[in-house]
Enzyme design. Structure first.
Site, PDB file in Angstrom:
ATOM      1  N   ALA A  76       0.977  -0.933  -0.170  1.00 29.31           N
ATOM      2  CA  ALA A  76      -0.024  -0.075  -0.204  1.00 29.31           C
ATOM      3  C   ALA A  76       0.893   1.194  -0.006  1.00 29.31           C
ATOM      4  O   ALA A  76       1.934   1.308   0.516  1.00 29.31           O
ATOM      5  CB  ALA A  76      -0.988  -0.067   1.308  1.00 29.31           C
ATOM      6  N   GLY A 121       0.793  -5.612   0.692  1.00 30.54           N
ATOM      7  CA  GLY A 121      -0.213  -5.794  -0.489  1.00 30.54           C
ATOM      8  C   GLY A 121       0.452  -6.135  -1.749  1.00 30.54           C
ATOM      9  O   GLY A 121      -0.205  -6.913  -2.417  1.00 30.54           O
ATOM     10  N   GLU A 124       0.280  -9.644  -1.547  1.00 30.51           N
ATOM     11  CA  GLU A 124      -1.082 -10.437  -1.299  1.00 30.51           C
ATOM     12  C   GLU A 124      -1.712 -10.204  -2.892  1.00 30.51           C
ATOM     13  O   GLU A 124      -2.323 -11.135  -3.339  1.00 30.51           O
ATOM     14  CB  GLU A 124      -1.856  -9.602  -0.747  1.00 30.51           C
ATOM     15  N   GLU A 144       2.605  -6.105   7.860  1.00 32.24           N
ATOM     16  CA  GLU A 144       1.752  -5.071   8.306  1.00 32.24           C
ATOM     17  C   GLU A 144       1.642  -4.770   9.594  1.00 32.24           C
ATOM     18  O   GLU A 144       1.419  -3.570  10.297  1.00 32.24           O
ATOM     19  CB  GLU A 144       0.347  -5.460   7.833  1.00 32.24           C
TER      20      GLU A 144
END
Length: 270
Positions: A76, A121, A124, A144
């Site tokens: 992110a 992310g 992910e 995270e």
């Protein structure tokens, strides 16, 4: 491999088709100045690109790649997130989720080509793919909790499905980064190739996949995905439903005919 067509979604995502690989789409993360950090605009573009790919019956395989030399995606965009009010963060959440679910819900097989950093992310996005090809520069992880949040792009659900609950817990709780060799050993990535060859090898795999029946590929993916987490009896019912969806298709008739006639099939895709 020459590019035959290119479509841009927003500023940061490109879908390419290549010469000799008509049925393979390359979905390129293209925000190199930020190492592909996923901003709101980029998340929206990923979702839009995935929606277009999902609706394209000509795409039999998708390969997720990066235009940055040293990173797949660093997760992110925390600089953007730092500027958000709580209300703005809440409003942005559906847009962020749509990017990850867009990749996860692509109906055809998806291969990730990972090099350099694939963190948070970014990892992910790779986990949302069916197969991860990584080169020896790859560094993956879900860090995270080290910044006060949790993996929110599917990581807490997809990682244990790959490596088991205990290993996933260790990786998420420790927030540690895992280098390529250990990542392959733990099953965090599926294929390990020489540095600089991840994209080439992933596109080659995409080509091998795309040689098969598009109807069969989508049904097989559906059965694999929907059967996860079910008991065996329920899983076999999912498989049977997928089988019934292909058993009377044009692809099945063509596949059997081509096998008996000792020729390559020409898939009708229906």
């Amino acid at each position: 491999m020459g590019v035959t067509s290119e479509q841009r979604f927003g500023e940061f995502v490109v879908v390419r088709r290549h010469e000799g690989q008509d049925h393979v789409a390359e979905l390129v993360l293209d925000r190199p100045k930020a190492m592909n950090a996923v901003s709101t605009a980029m998340a929206r573009a990923i979702a839009e690109a995935c929606a277009a790919l999902g609706a394209d019956q000509g795409v039999r395989a998708t390969v997720l790649t990066s235009s940055h030399e040293r990173a797949f995606c660093v997760g992110a965009d925390l600089k953007e997130r730092n500027s958000f009010t709580d209300a703005e963060l809440v409003r942005q959440r559906p847009t962020a989720r749509a990017a990850y679910t867009g990749v996860l819900e692509l109906p055809m097989p998806v291969v990730a080509a990972v090099h350099g950093f694939a963190l948070g992310g970014g990892f992910e996005l790779a986990l949302a793919c069916d197969v991860i090809v990584a080169d020896r520069t790859a560094v993956v992880g879900l860090p995270e909790v080290s910044v006060g949040v949790i993996p929110g792009g599917g990581g807490t659900q997809l990682l244990p499905r790959r490596v088991g609950a205990a290993r996933a817990a260790e990786l998420v709780f420790s927030a540690r980064r895992v280098e390529a060799a250990e990542a392959r050993e733990l099953g965090l990535v599926d294929e390990l190739v020489e540095a600089g060859r991840d994209r080439e090898e992933a596109l080659a795999l995409g080509g091998r996949i795309a040689a098969n029946s598009p109807v069969g590929l989508r049904a097989a993916k559906r059965a694999l995905r929907l059967g996860q987490g079910l008991d065996l009896r329920a899983g076999l019912e999912v498989e049977d439903a997928a089988w019934r969806s292909v058993a009377f298709s044009g692809d099945r008739a063509e596949g059997v005919a081509a096998f008996n006639e000792k020729r390559k099939p020409s898939w009708p895709g229906e």
